[in-house]
Design a protein around this motif. Structure first.
Motif, PDB file in Angstrom:
ATOM      1  N   ARG A   1       0.824  -1.205   0.000  1.00 21.18           N
ATOM      2  CA  ARG A   1       0.000   0.000   0.000  1.00 21.18           C
ATOM      3  C   ARG A   1       0.864   1.263   0.000  1.00 21.18           C
ATOM      4  O   ARG A   1       0.547   2.240  -0.652  1.00 21.18           O
ATOM      5  CB  ARG A   1      -0.919  -0.021   1.231  1.00 21.18           C
ATOM      6  CG  ARG A   1      -2.177   0.770   1.036  1.00 21.18           C
ATOM      7  CD  ARG A   1      -3.323   0.155   1.812  1.00 21.18           C
ATOM      8  NE  ARG A   1      -3.617  -1.196   1.380  1.00 21.18           N
ATOM      9  CZ  ARG A   1      -4.238  -2.089   2.137  1.00 21.18           C
ATOM     10  NH1 ARG A   1      -4.600  -1.784   3.357  1.00 21.18           N
ATOM     11  NH2 ARG A   1      -4.490  -3.288   1.669  1.00 21.18           N
ATOM     12  N   GLU A   2       1.962   1.190   0.751  1.00 20.64           N
ATOM     13  CA  GLU A   2       2.844   2.356   0.812  1.00 20.64           C
ATOM     14  C   GLU A   2       3.587   2.598  -0.498  1.00 20.64           C
ATOM     15  O   GLU A   2       4.083   3.682  -0.738  1.00 20.64           O
ATOM     16  CB  GLU A   2       3.915   2.135   1.884  1.00 20.64           C
ATOM     17  CG  GLU A   2       3.451   2.378   3.275  1.00 20.64           C
ATOM     18  CD  GLU A   2       4.554   2.025   4.248  1.00 20.64           C
ATOM     19  OE1 GLU A   2       4.379   2.314   5.423  1.00 20.64           O
ATOM     20  OE2 GLU A   2       5.585   1.447   3.821  1.00 20.64           O
ATOM     21  N   ARG A   3       3.726   1.547  -1.268  1.00 23.12           N
ATOM     22  CA  ARG A   3       4.588   1.660  -2.434  1.00 23.12           C
ATOM     23  C   ARG A   3       3.804   1.609  -3.735  1.00 23.12           C
ATOM     24  O   ARG A   3       4.343   1.226  -4.773  1.00 23.12           O
ATOM     25  CB  ARG A   3       5.626   0.539  -2.373  1.00 23.12           C
ATOM     26  CG  ARG A   3       6.684   0.843  -1.320  1.00 23.12           C
ATOM     27  CD  ARG A   3       7.277  -0.386  -0.732  1.00 23.12           C
ATOM     28  NE  ARG A   3       8.143  -1.072  -1.660  1.00 23.12           N
ATOM     29  CZ  ARG A   3       8.674  -2.258  -1.414  1.00 23.12           C
ATOM     30  NH1 ARG A   3       8.408  -2.874  -0.285  1.00 23.12           N
ATOM     31  NH2 ARG A   3       9.449  -2.818  -2.293  1.00 23.12           N
ATOM     32  N   VAL A   4       2.545   2.025  -3.672  1.00 28.03           N
ATOM     33  CA  VAL A   4       1.708   1.995  -4.869  1.00 28.03           C
ATOM     34  C   VAL A   4       2.347   2.796  -6.007  1.00 28.03           C
ATOM     35  O   VAL A   4       2.438   2.337  -7.140  1.00 28.03           O
ATOM     36  CB  VAL A   4       0.299   2.524  -4.542  1.00 28.03           C
ATOM     37  CG1 VAL A   4      -0.470   2.800  -5.805  1.00 28.03           C
ATOM     38  CG2 VAL A   4      -0.446   1.511  -3.685  1.00 28.03           C
ATOM     39  N   ARG A   5       2.832   3.984  -5.672  1.00 26.83           N
ATOM     40  CA  ARG A   5       3.442   4.821  -6.723  1.00 26.83           C
ATOM     41  C   ARG A   5       4.689   4.163  -7.292  1.00 26.83           C
ATOM     42  O   ARG A   5       4.933   4.221  -8.491  1.00 26.83           O
ATOM     43  CB  ARG A   5       3.802   6.185  -6.156  1.00 26.83           C
ATOM     44  CG  ARG A   5       2.675   7.168  -6.248  1.00 26.83           C
ATOM     45  CD  ARG A   5       3.141   8.489  -5.706  1.00 26.83           C
ATOM     46  NE  ARG A   5       3.727   9.305  -6.760  1.00 26.83           N
ATOM     47  CZ  ARG A   5       3.021  10.200  -7.437  1.00 26.83           C
ATOM     48  NH1 ARG A   5       1.750  10.364  -7.183  1.00 26.83           N
ATOM     49  NH2 ARG A   5       3.595  10.922  -8.362  1.00 26.83           N
ATOM     50  N   GLU A   6       5.463   3.558  -6.393  1.00 31.24           N
ATOM     51  CA  GLU A   6       6.666   2.860  -6.868  1.00 31.24           C
ATOM     52  C   GLU A   6       6.263   1.753  -7.844  1.00 31.24           C
ATOM     53  O   GLU A   6       6.893   1.569  -8.894  1.00 31.24           O
ATOM     54  CB  GLU A   6       7.438   2.259  -5.685  1.00 31.24           C
ATOM     55  CG  GLU A   6       8.623   1.428  -6.152  1.00 31.24           C
ATOM     56  CD  GLU A   6       9.301   0.640  -5.034  1.00 31.24           C
ATOM     57  OE1 GLU A   6       9.257   1.088  -3.873  1.00 31.24           O
ATOM     58  OE2 GLU A   6       9.862  -0.430  -5.335  1.00 31.24           O
ATOM     59  N   ILE A   7       5.199   1.056  -7.499  1.00 30.52           N
ATOM     60  CA  ILE A   7       4.742  -0.030  -8.366  1.00 30.52           C
ATOM     61  C   ILE A   7       4.311   0.529  -9.717  1.00 30.52           C
ATOM     62  O   ILE A   7       4.662   0.000 -10.776  1.00 30.52           O
ATOM     63  CB  ILE A   7       3.603  -0.817  -7.682  1.00 30.52           C
ATOM     64  CG1 ILE A   7       4.147  -1.549  -6.454  1.00 30.52           C
ATOM     65  CG2 ILE A   7       2.958  -1.806  -8.650  1.00 30.52           C
ATOM     66  CD1 ILE A   7       3.074  -1.991  -5.477  1.00 30.52           C
ATOM     67  N   GLY A   8       3.565   1.646  -9.668  1.00 31.79           N
ATOM     68  CA  GLY A   8       3.157   2.289 -10.917  1.00 31.79           C
ATOM     69  C   GLY A   8       4.363   2.707 -11.744  1.00 31.79           C
ATOM     70  O   GLY A   8       4.409   2.492 -12.962  1.00 31.79           O
ATOM     71  N   THR A   9       5.346   3.287 -11.065  1.00 31.49           N
ATOM     72  CA  THR A   9       6.551   3.718 -11.771  1.00 31.49           C
ATOM     73  C   THR A   9       7.261   2.531 -12.408  1.00 31.49           C
ATOM     74  O   THR A   9       7.677   2.582 -13.568  1.00 31.49           O
ATOM     75  CB  THR A   9       7.509   4.412 -10.773  1.00 31.49           C
ATOM     76  OG1 THR A   9       6.807   5.466 -10.131  1.00 31.49           O
ATOM     77  CG2 THR A   9       8.721   4.958 -11.489  1.00 31.49           C
ATOM     78  N   ARG A  10       7.380   1.462 -11.644  1.00 28.40           N
ATOM     79  CA  ARG A  10       8.078   0.281 -12.175  1.00 28.40           C
ATOM     80  C   ARG A  10       7.338  -0.267 -13.397  1.00 28.40           C
ATOM     81  O   ARG A  10       7.949  -0.710 -14.362  1.00 28.40           O
ATOM     82  CB  ARG A  10       8.215  -0.790 -11.093  1.00 28.40           C
ATOM     83  CG  ARG A  10       9.220  -0.389 -10.021  1.00 28.40           C
ATOM     84  CD  ARG A  10       9.515  -1.516  -9.054  1.00 28.40           C
ATOM     85  NE  ARG A  10      10.458  -1.080  -8.039  1.00 28.40           N
ATOM     86  CZ  ARG A  10      11.769  -1.000  -8.207  1.00 28.40           C
ATOM     87  NH1 ARG A  10      12.291  -1.372  -9.362  1.00 28.40           N
ATOM     88  NH2 ARG A  10      12.545  -0.570  -7.251  1.00 28.40           N
ATOM     89  N   LYS A  11       6.014  -0.220 -13.332  1.00 25.23           N
ATOM     90  CA  LYS A  11       5.266  -0.686 -14.503  1.00 25.23           C
ATOM     91  C   LYS A  11       5.510   0.230 -15.689  1.00 25.23           C
ATOM     92  O   LYS A  11       5.644  -0.217 -16.820  1.00 25.23           O
ATOM     93  CB  LYS A  11       3.774  -0.758 -14.180  1.00 25.23           C
ATOM     94  CG  LYS A  11       3.469  -1.899 -13.224  1.00 25.23           C
ATOM     95  CD  LYS A  11       2.013  -2.280 -13.227  1.00 25.23           C
ATOM     96  CE  LYS A  11       1.857  -3.660 -12.618  1.00 25.23           C
ATOM     97  NZ  LYS A  11       0.529  -4.206 -12.801  1.00 25.23           N
ATOM     98  N   ALA A  12       5.576   1.540 -15.414  1.00 26.24           N
ATOM     99  CA  ALA A  12       5.802   2.490 -16.510  1.00 26.24           C
ATOM    100  C   ALA A  12       7.146   2.254 -17.178  1.00 26.24           C
ATOM    101  O   ALA A  12       7.281   2.409 -18.382  1.00 26.24           O
ATOM    102  CB  ALA A  12       5.715   3.918 -15.981  1.00 26.24           C
ATOM    103  N   ILE A  13       8.150   1.852 -16.409  1.00 29.77           N
ATOM    104  CA  ILE A  13       9.464   1.647 -17.017  1.00 29.77           C
ATOM    105  C   ILE A  13       9.648   0.212 -17.503  1.00 29.77           C
ATOM    106  O   ILE A  13      10.752  -0.164 -17.881  1.00 29.77           O
ATOM    107  CB  ILE A  13      10.614   2.051 -16.072  1.00 29.77           C
ATOM    108  CG1 ILE A  13      10.618   1.180 -14.827  1.00 29.77           C
ATOM    109  CG2 ILE A  13      10.525   3.526 -15.740  1.00 29.77           C
ATOM    110  CD1 ILE A  13      11.789   1.474 -13.909  1.00 29.77           C
TER     111      ILE A  13
END
Ligand code: ATP
Ligand code: MG
Lengths: 284, 405
Positions: B307-319
């Motif tokens: 939950r804390e790393r949702v943005r990180e997950i989104g970023t990783r998907k983007a790259i």
């Protein structure tokens, strides 16, 4: 008898990006929100395009579709001539990894990882060996002038430096296109200028650049401006003089020469993907 | 992303979150440590009880006075003298019987040596007792035929009894102690066998059966006859022989049930090992519950972390991260946390096995089985705890994830 002065005609290379009647509709409880309502356009390899428009008009929604992070509700989106509707999520991820670089307003660096590790992250997903990853990430950091910050955590960097790290991360896979969503939106004017200059340099070296912006200088420098209003493109094909807040007129859209990005394989006409250094087999 | 990359990423992540990692693994540490320690103690208990029973004498068959327990109802026990010295003599002449020790016992006798005294039980027996019950003397001698023949007031003491009398085996040889006021000369002290409670074979007084009969019981009834077999394979045969012999000697009608019972050392051993295995499994069960609770803790932390790393997950998907890259990242992280906890848990478990065993009076050592079991369970717990959060993470929509505040 062939006339030696006549150059054999090659079939036109497909545009890098082509949208046909793109819509994006979000369900909102019982009703629906139409963020995009039928958008047609093309972007050629090597172009410099700005996307402008009021807040909530659908710019980010459009960019997410261009970047293969999202799929249109209807319409057709072709990336390098390939209908993306036929690609599964893994193939989209692969294309994002190899052919697209993202730059976000809020940088989106992973904290707890050094600048170098952040820049190298796309190469991890590309399956590049560690040694080469480090070399290429160092190269990319050098390109954005941050060699001396390689081992800093993002939290130890200024906003402008963070955005440059993000640009290095977008560059490191040598993508065909960089998609930037308000890249200078969170920066002071000095850092904005740095980032702006950097992006323009990269574009002039052959990268395709699509930038959502409220920054007039970026819009001015773009060869073409797409204006989104209420989910539709306006004055796209019939450029009327467009006056901005400060009364200046936007330059008329021009079609930029389709220079392939440096290092890209020479383009066999039938495959747009090959132009991006991707074998067809990688994707389809 | 390869597992090696996922591992590298997980280690970096955990290093930066050291305190949380440590707290998260606490449950696993406790679970694994108790698994290792309790298995060690369980095995130690089993070994101790087995050794103790084996130490009581091998090839041993005990014939007890009184009826066997039938359907939970015990028949009239020793209402008459069901076993006699003569019975013991008769058993001694059977085929396959190597030695026979009649045992006449007097419980709760007070032994006094100078100013010290202790309460124990006294067994009147013959020299064969040493062979049948597997006793060795560490000082002096055991009972002799002559002692029995003459009914001498001599005694052989167990080492625990000697200690209770505040003296040492060598010092007490030749001393006179009183047993319920009757003087006995100590002629020997047995080797310790180990054991505790009221079955402690080291807390005992042995005296010639003749002396015990004349001074204490007055009768010739025995509590037990210890029978040592020439060949353990003949157990069933010897049992049936003894049954036939005693029924004949006691003149029991065909319809009457036996007025004695028999138990072999083998039976005792198997009953004991079943009991200790049950205890051990119970302990393992408790430790397993601790481990499961630890796993739930890890799953919870992983969910929070996703939950804390949702943005990180989104970023990783983007790259370019695929679903399986994301899920692998979180799964490996959960497994690493769990295995890290398991390593610490094993170390602690190994360290505390001995002390824990000591508090319950069992010599316990950590076992390889316990360590391997603990590791495998921890691995399983880690995979299970990481699975759901990893799946949640991998299924996040990239655009939603990037939009997340
Ligand atoms: N997940 C969603 N669910 C519902 N509506 C959404 C969602 N995402 C976007 N929208 C709506 O779609 C429209 C376009 O949003 P979008 O983010 O593309 O605008 P934008 O042009 O990027 O605006 P800004 O300049 O403020 O960033 C908005 O009306 C927004 O409310
Ligand atoms: Mg936006």
């Amino acid at each position: 008898m062939a006339d030696p002065t006549v150059v054999p005609t090659t079939p036109a290379q497909p545009p890098l990006i082509e949208g046909r009647g793109l819509t994006r509709i979000y369900p909102m409880g019982d009703s629906e929100v139409a963020a995009l309502r039928g958008i047609d356009f093309r972007i050629e390899l090597g172009e410099n395009v700005a996307i402008i428009g009021p807040s909530g008009s659908g710019k980010s929604t459009l960019l997410h579709i261009l970047g293969l992070l999202d799929r249109p509700t209807s319409g057709q989106y072709l990336f390098a001539g390939v209908d993306t509707d036929t690609l599964d999520d893994d193939r989209l991820a692969l294309l994002r990894n190899r052919a697209i670089g993202f730059i976000f307003q809020s940088f989106n660096l992973v904290s707890g990882e050094s600048a170098l590790e952040n820049v190298a992250a796309p190469l991890v997903y590309a399956g590049v060996k560690r040694k080469e990853r480090v070399e290429r990430a160092e190269e990319a950091l050098a390109r954005v002038g941050l060699t001396d910050r390689a081992h800093h955590d993002p939290s130890q960097l200024s906003g402008g430096q963070r955005q440059r790290v993000a640009i290095a991360r977008a560059l490191v896979t040598r993508p065909a296109v960089i998609l930037a969503d308000e890249p200078t939106g969170n920066l002071d004017s000095r850092s904005s200028a740095d980032v702006f200059t950097l992006l323009q340099e990269l574009q002039s070296e052959g990268l395709t650049l699509v930038t959502i912006t409220h920054d007039q200088r970026i819009a001015d420098r773009a060869a073409r401006v797409l204006r989104v209003e209420d989910g539709m493109l306006v004055d796209h094909d019939a450029p009327e003089p467009t006056y901005l807040d400060d009364g200046r007129r936007l330059p008329e859209p021009t079609t930029a020469p389709a220079t392939p990005p440096s290092g890209a394989v020479v383009v066999p006409p039938e495959s747009g993907l090959a132009a991006l250094g991707l074998a067809d087999g990688d994707v389809s | 992303m390869t597992y090696v990359e996922a591992l590298r990423l997980a280690l970096r992540r955990l290093r930066t979150n050291l305190l949380r990692t440590a707290l998260t693994t606490l449950g696993v540490i406790i679970g694994v440590a108790s698994l290792v320690a309790l298995i060690g103690v369980g095995e130690g208990t089993q070994a101790a009880i087995t050794n103790q029973i084996a130490g009581l004498g091998t090839n041993l068959l005990s014939v007890n006075a009184g009826a066997a327990t039938v359907g939970g109802v015990r028949g009239a026990a020793g209402s008459a003298s069901t076993l006699t010295i003569a019975d013991a003599g008769a058993i001694g002449s059977l085929d396959g019987v190597e030695a026979v020790a009649p045992e006449m016992s007097v419980s709760n006798v007070v032994v006094v040596n100078g100013r010290s005294n202790t309460t124990t039980s006294m067994t009147g027996t013959t020299p064969a007792e040493a062979q049948v019950r597997n006793y060795q003397v560490q000082a002096g001698t055991f009972l002799t035929d002559l002692d029995v023949e003459k009914g001498l007031r001599v005694a052989v003491l167990g080492p625990t009894t000697v200690t209770s009398l505040n003296t040492t085996p060598t010092a007490i040889i030749g001393q006179t102690v009183t047993v319920n006021g009757i003087p006995f000369t100590v002629i020997g002290v047995t080797q310790p066998k180990g054991g505790s409670g009221f079955t402690n074979p080291d807390d005992a007084v042995f005296a010639p059966i003749t002396a015990v009969q004349s001074r204490f019981t007055g009768a010739s009834s025995l509590r037990t006859i210890g029978v040592s077999l020439a060949d353990p394979a003949q157990l069933a045969y010897v049992e049936s022989e003894i049954t036939a012999l005693l029924r004949y000697r006691h003149q029991l009608a065909t319809s009457a049930s036996d007025d004695f019972s028999m138990v072999s050392q083998d039976q005792l051993l198997s009953v004991a090992s079943t009991t200790t295995a049950t205890i051990r499994n119970f302990l393992i069960g408790i430790a397993a519950i601790a481990l499961v609770v630890g796993g739930i803790g890890i799953a919870n932390t992983m969910l929070v972390s996703v939950r804390e790393r949702v943005r990180e997950i989104g970023t990783r998907k983007a790259i370019g991260a695929r679903r399986r890259d994301i899920s692998r990242q979180f799964l490996v992280e959960a497994v690493i946390v769990t295995l890290g906890g398991a390593v610490v848990g094993v170390l602690i478990g190994v360290a505390i096995t001995g002390p824990v065993g000591a508090t319950v009076g069992v010599p316990a050592t950590p076992t390889l089985f316990g360590i391997i079991l603990a590791f495998c369970s921890a691995l399983l717990v880690g995979v299970l705890a990481g699975w759901w959060p990893a799946r949640q993470a991998s299924r996040l929509d990239p655009v939603e994830a990037l939009r997340h505040e």
